[in-house]
Design a protein around this motif. Structure first.
Motif, PDB file in Angstrom:
ATOM      1  N   ALA A   1      21.701  22.436 -42.220  1.00 19.09           N
ATOM      2  CA  ALA A   1      23.135  22.437 -42.554  1.00 19.09           C
ATOM      3  C   ALA A   1      23.858  21.337 -41.789  1.00 19.09           C
ATOM      4  O   ALA A   1      24.795  20.729 -42.293  1.00 19.09           O
ATOM      5  N   LYS A   2      23.433  21.093 -40.550  1.00 17.73           N
ATOM      6  CA  LYS A   2      23.995  19.993 -39.769  1.00 17.73           C
ATOM      7  C   LYS A   2      22.948  19.508 -38.780  1.00 17.73           C
ATOM      8  O   LYS A   2      22.208  20.323 -38.209  1.00 17.73           O
ATOM      9  N   VAL A   3      22.894  18.175 -38.600  1.00 15.18           N
ATOM     10  CA  VAL A   3      22.012  17.587 -37.598  1.00 15.18           C
ATOM     11  C   VAL A   3      22.882  16.798 -36.629  1.00 15.18           C
ATOM     12  O   VAL A   3      23.762  16.032 -37.040  1.00 15.18           O
ATOM     13  N   ILE A   4      22.642  17.033 -35.341  1.00 22.89           N
ATOM     14  CA  ILE A   4      23.428  16.398 -34.277  1.00 22.89           C
ATOM     15  C   ILE A   4      22.448  15.601 -33.420  1.00 22.89           C
ATOM     16  O   ILE A   4      21.488  16.163 -32.876  1.00 22.89           O
ATOM     17  N   TRP A   5      22.694  14.305 -33.318  1.00 20.29           N
ATOM     18  CA  TRP A   5      21.748  13.422 -32.621  1.00 20.29           C
ATOM     19  C   TRP A   5      22.424  12.653 -31.497  1.00 20.29           C
ATOM     20  O   TRP A   5      23.602  12.292 -31.607  1.00 20.29           O
ATOM     21  N   THR A   6      21.673  12.433 -30.443  1.00 16.22           N
ATOM     22  CA  THR A   6      22.098  11.485 -29.417  1.00 16.22           C
ATOM     23  C   THR A   6      20.870  10.646 -29.058  1.00 16.22           C
ATOM     24  O   THR A   6      19.745  11.146 -29.122  1.00 16.22           O
ATOM     25  N   PRO A   7      21.054   9.364 -28.737  1.00 13.77           N
ATOM     26  CA  PRO A   7      19.871   8.526 -28.523  1.00 13.77           C
ATOM     27  C   PRO A   7      19.163   8.788 -27.208  1.00 13.77           C
ATOM     28  O   PRO A   7      19.786   9.169 -26.209  1.00 13.77           O
ATOM     29  N   GLY A   8      17.864   8.556 -27.222  1.00 14.40           N
ATOM     30  CA  GLY A   8      17.080   8.518 -25.997  1.00 14.40           C
ATOM     31  C   GLY A   8      16.735   7.075 -25.701  1.00 14.40           C
ATOM     32  O   GLY A   8      17.133   6.164 -26.430  1.00 14.40           O
ATOM     33  N   ASN A   9      15.970   6.867 -24.653  1.00 15.79           N
ATOM     34  CA  ASN A   9      15.582   5.503 -24.314  1.00 15.79           C
ATOM     35  C   ASN A   9      14.704   4.873 -25.389  1.00 15.79           C
ATOM     36  O   ASN A   9      14.805   3.678 -25.670  1.00 15.79           O
TER      37      ASN A   9
ATOM     38  N   THR B   1      24.589   8.978 -22.227  1.00 12.04           N
ATOM     39  CA  THR B   1      24.942   8.641 -20.848  1.00 12.04           C
ATOM     40  C   THR B   1      24.047   7.583 -20.201  1.00 12.04           C
ATOM     41  O   THR B   1      24.457   6.939 -19.248  1.00 12.04           O
ATOM     42  N   LEU B   2      22.816   7.458 -20.654  1.00  9.20           N
ATOM     43  CA  LEU B   2      21.873   6.465 -20.115  1.00  9.20           C
ATOM     44  C   LEU B   2      21.547   6.748 -18.633  1.00  9.20           C
ATOM     45  O   LEU B   2      21.618   7.897 -18.211  1.00  9.20           O
ATOM     46  N   TYR B   3      21.209   5.733 -17.874  1.00  2.67           N
ATOM     47  CA  TYR B   3      20.824   5.930 -16.462  1.00  2.67           C
ATOM     48  C   TYR B   3      21.249   4.708 -15.660  1.00  2.67           C
ATOM     49  O   TYR B   3      21.535   3.648 -16.214  1.00  2.67           O
ATOM     50  N   ASP B   4      21.319   4.921 -14.358  1.00  6.27           N
ATOM     51  CA  ASP B   4      21.762   3.803 -13.505  1.00  6.27           C
ATOM     52  C   ASP B   4      20.933   3.700 -12.222  1.00  6.27           C
ATOM     53  O   ASP B   4      21.390   3.117 -11.247  1.00  6.27           O
TER      54      ASP B   4
ATOM     55  N   GLU C   1      11.294  -0.903 -18.909  1.00  8.13           N
ATOM     56  CA  GLU C   1      11.472  -2.269 -18.436  1.00  8.13           C
ATOM     57  C   GLU C   1      10.870  -3.258 -19.431  1.00  8.13           C
ATOM     58  O   GLU C   1       9.711  -3.156 -19.811  1.00  8.13           O
ATOM     59  N   GLY C   2      11.693  -4.219 -19.850  1.00  9.38           N
ATOM     60  CA  GLY C   2      11.227  -5.208 -20.829  1.00  9.38           C
ATOM     61  C   GLY C   2      11.359  -4.728 -22.259  1.00  9.38           C
ATOM     62  O   GLY C   2      11.153  -5.493 -23.203  1.00  9.38           O
ATOM     63  N   ARG C   3      11.704  -3.471 -22.459  1.00  9.34           N
ATOM     64  CA  ARG C   3      11.826  -2.923 -23.817  1.00  9.34           C
ATOM     65  C   ARG C   3      13.255  -2.497 -24.129  1.00  9.34           C
ATOM     66  O   ARG C   3      13.730  -2.683 -25.237  1.00  9.34           O
ATOM     67  N   LEU C   4      13.899  -1.858 -23.149  1.00  7.98           N
ATOM     68  CA  LEU C   4      15.276  -1.394 -23.365  1.00  7.98           C
ATOM     69  C   LEU C   4      16.223  -2.467 -22.825  1.00  7.98           C
ATOM     70  O   LEU C   4      16.216  -2.773 -21.637  1.00  7.98           O
ATOM     71  N   HIS C   5      17.009  -3.032 -23.740  1.00  4.74           N
ATOM     72  CA  HIS C   5      17.961  -4.078 -23.354  1.00  4.74           C
ATOM     73  C   HIS C   5      19.371  -3.526 -23.474  1.00  4.74           C
ATOM     74  O   HIS C   5      19.653  -2.693 -24.341  1.00  4.74           O
ATOM     75  N   ALA C   6      20.258  -4.017 -22.615  1.00  6.93           N
ATOM     76  CA  ALA C   6      21.618  -3.467 -22.567  1.00  6.93           C
ATOM     77  C   ALA C   6      22.651  -4.424 -23.160  1.00  6.93           C
ATOM     78  O   ALA C   6      23.842  -4.135 -23.071  1.00  6.93           O
ATOM     79  N   ASP C   7      22.235  -5.502 -23.778  1.00  7.78           N
ATOM     80  CA  ASP C   7      23.181  -6.531 -24.238  1.00  7.78           C
ATOM     81  C   ASP C   7      24.378  -5.922 -24.982  1.00  7.78           C
ATOM     82  O   ASP C   7      24.151  -5.026 -25.789  1.00  7.78           O
ATOM     83  N   PRO C   8      25.574  -6.352 -24.759  1.00  9.52           N
ATOM     84  CA  PRO C   8      25.952  -7.501 -23.919  1.00  9.52           C
ATOM     85  C   PRO C   8      26.192  -7.143 -22.447  1.00  9.52           C
ATOM     86  O   PRO C   8      26.662  -7.982 -21.697  1.00  9.52           O
ATOM     87  N   TYR C   9      25.888  -5.915 -22.049  1.00  9.09           N
ATOM     88  CA  TYR C   9      26.033  -5.561 -20.635  1.00  9.09           C
ATOM     89  C   TYR C   9      24.931  -6.255 -19.829  1.00  9.09           C
ATOM     90  O   TYR C   9      23.836  -6.491 -20.353  1.00  9.09           O
ATOM     91  N   PRO C  10      25.195  -6.522 -18.554  1.00  6.40           N
ATOM     92  CA  PRO C  10      24.170  -7.187 -17.743  1.00  6.40           C
ATOM     93  C   PRO C  10      22.994  -6.277 -17.408  1.00  6.40           C
ATOM     94  O   PRO C  10      21.915  -6.754 -17.069  1.00  6.40           O
ATOM     95  N   SER C  11      23.206  -4.953 -17.496  1.00  7.80           N
ATOM     96  CA  SER C  11      22.123  -4.027 -17.125  1.00  7.80           C
ATOM     97  C   SER C  11      22.398  -2.655 -17.740  1.00  7.80           C
ATOM     98  O   SER C  11      23.544  -2.342 -18.082  1.00  7.80           O
ATOM     99  N   PRO C  12      21.352  -1.817 -17.847  1.00  8.79           N
ATOM    100  CA  PRO C  12      21.594  -0.440 -18.296  1.00  8.79           C
ATOM    101  C   PRO C  12      22.601   0.279 -17.396  1.00  8.79           C
ATOM    102  O   PRO C  12      23.390   1.097 -17.862  1.00  8.79           O
ATOM    103  N   ALA C  13      22.602  -0.052 -16.101  1.00  2.32           N
ATOM    104  CA  ALA C  13      23.524   0.623 -15.173  1.00  2.32           C
ATOM    105  C   ALA C  13      24.980   0.332 -15.539  1.00  2.32           C
ATOM    106  O   ALA C  13      25.840   1.213 -15.467  1.00  2.32           O
ATOM    107  N   ALA C  14      25.255  -0.912 -15.947  1.00  2.80           N
ATOM    108  CA  ALA C  14      26.631  -1.283 -16.321  1.00  2.80           C
ATOM    109  C   ALA C  14      27.025  -0.588 -17.625  1.00  2.80           C
ATOM    110  O   ALA C  14      28.152  -0.095 -17.768  1.00  2.80           O
ATOM    111  N   TRP C  15      26.088  -0.523 -18.553  1.00  4.37           N
ATOM    112  CA  TRP C  15      26.343   0.180 -19.827  1.00  4.37           C
ATOM    113  C   TRP C  15      26.594   1.659 -19.545  1.00  4.37           C
ATOM    114  O   TRP C  15      27.527   2.275 -20.055  1.00  4.37           O
TER     115      TRP C  15
END
Ligand SMILES: [Fe+2]
Length: 295
Positions: A59-67, A122-125, A175-189
Motif C-alpha cells: 500500500a505504501k513503500v517508504i525508502w531512505t538511502p544507504g551507503n 543522515t550519512l556519517y561523519d 572509500e573510493g565508491r561513495l562520493h559526496a560531490d559537490p560537498y568536499p566530504s561525506p562529513a560535510a554532506w
C-alpha cells in the motif's frame, strides 16, 4: 485501516538469493506498508526495479538511502555521484510513488497509529570512532602527521578513521565508491543533512517512527566484529534524537546485526537482511520483514 507497518533493510539484491527474497516480499494484508531502510543494492537499475515493484505490491513503500545506493561503481550505467545521484533516486521514487526523506512524512493510521513515519537521510561523519582510534593513530607516526595536516586543511576524522582501519587490517568499503560531490566530504554532506532534518523533525506533532539507514546511536556499533568500521556507521550528531523527539521506535540497518534493543526506553529495530553468507549462518532463509506496528 487494517494492516501492519513492516520494515526491512540491506536487501543487497545484487546477490541472486537476496533478489529472490526481495521479489517474493508481499503484503499479507492489502493495507500493509513497507519501510525499506537503505542498501537495496549497488546499481541504479537494481534499486529502481526493486523499489518500483515493491511499490506495486505494498500500500505504501517508504525508502531512505544507504551507503550502497550512493556508490558509483564503474559498471553502473548511471554514473552520477553524490547529491546528483541522490536526486536521481528521488526522481525515480516520485515516479513510482515511493516516499523519500524529501517528501511530507506520511502518517500511519493503522493499528498502533496514528504515528508519523519519518525516513531520514543522515550519512556519517567518522565521529563514531571506536575508543582507541586516537591511540592507534598516535602509534603510527605517518598517520599522526597525516592527521595533523588533515586537521588543518581537511577532514581529520576521516584521516584518523582510515589510519585505525589500516592498523586493524580492514578496508572500509565506501572509500573510493561513495562520493559526496559537490560537498568536499561525506562529513560535510552529513552536517548539512543533520541541520535540515532537525528542522523537519521539530515540526512534527505526535509520535514518530524514525527511519534511517545508519544507527542514531553509537551503542549498537559495539556489536560489530571490527570496531574500526564504526566511523562509517553514523554520527554522534543524532545521539539525542530518540529522546528529543517523541520517537516510538527507531528503525535502522547497516550493521547487518538484526535485533531489537532498548535505549533510554525507546525501541530500536535493526531490520537488515544482510549478505547470504550472513543470513545463511542464522537459518535457511532471511526472516520476514520486522513488524513495527500492528499484527
Ligand atoms: Fe548493508
Amino acid at each position: 485501516m487494517a494492516g501492519r507497518l513492516l520494515a526491512v533493510s540491506d536487501l543487497h539484491v545484487g546477490y541472486p538469493d537476496n533478489r529472490a527474497y526481495a521479489d517474493a516480499l508481499s503484503p499479507a494484508d492489502p493495507g500493509d506498508w513497507l519501510i525499506v531502510a537503505g542498501d537495496v543494492g549497488e546499481t541504479f537499475a537494481d534499486v529502481g526495479f526493486v523499489l518500483a515493484s515493491l511499490a506495486n505490491r505494498f500500500a505504501k513503500v517508504i525508502w531512505t538511502p544507504g551507503n550502497h545506493e550512493l556508490w558509483t561503481l564503474p559498471s553502473d550505467q548511471v554514473p552520477l555521484r553524490g547529491v546528483a545521484r541522490y536526486e536521481a533516486y528521488l526522481k525515480l521514487c516520485r515516479r513510482f510513488g515511493v516516499i523519500t526523506p524529501e517528501d511530507e512524512y506520511p502518517v500511519w493510521d493503522g493499528p498502533g497509529g496514528p504515528v508519523t513515519v519519518a525516513p531520514v537521510f543522515t550519512l556519517y561523519d567518522y565521529s563514531f570512532a571506536a575508543d582507541g582510534t586516537a591511540a592507534a593513530s598516535a602509534a603510527d607516526p605517518v598517520a599522526s602527521v597525516l592527521a595533523a595536516i588533515d586537521g588543518t586543511v581537511g577532514d581529520s576524522g576521516r584521516s584518523a578513521a582510515l589510519a585505525a582501519a589500516r592498523q586493524a587490517g580492514i578496508k572500509p568499503v565506501d572509500e573510493g565508491r561513495l562520493h559526496a560531490d559537490p560537498y568536499p566530504s561525506p562529513a560535510a554532506w552529513c552536517q548539512d543533512r543533520i541541520g535540515a532534518t532537525e528542522k523537519r523533525l521539530a515540526a512534527v506533532d505526535g509520535p514518530l517512527i524514525l527511519v534511517s539507514h545508519w544507527p542514531l546511536l553509537r551503542e549498537p556499533t559495539a556489536a560489530l566484529r571490527h570496531q574500526a568500521f564504526a566511523p562509517w556507521c553514523g554520527t554522534t550528531l543524532t545521539a539525542g534524537w530518540h529522546t528529543r523527539y517523541p520517537v516510538r521506535a527507531a528503525v535502522y540497518g547497516h550493521l547487518h546485526i538484526p535485533r531489537t534493543t532498548q535505549h533510554d526506553g525507546v525501541r530500536f529495530e535493526e531490520v537488515s537482511v544482510g549478505y547470504p553468507r550472513e543470513w545463511q549462518h542464522r537459518g535457511t532463509a532471511p526472516p520476514p520483514p520486522r513488524v513495527i506496528l500492528g499484527g
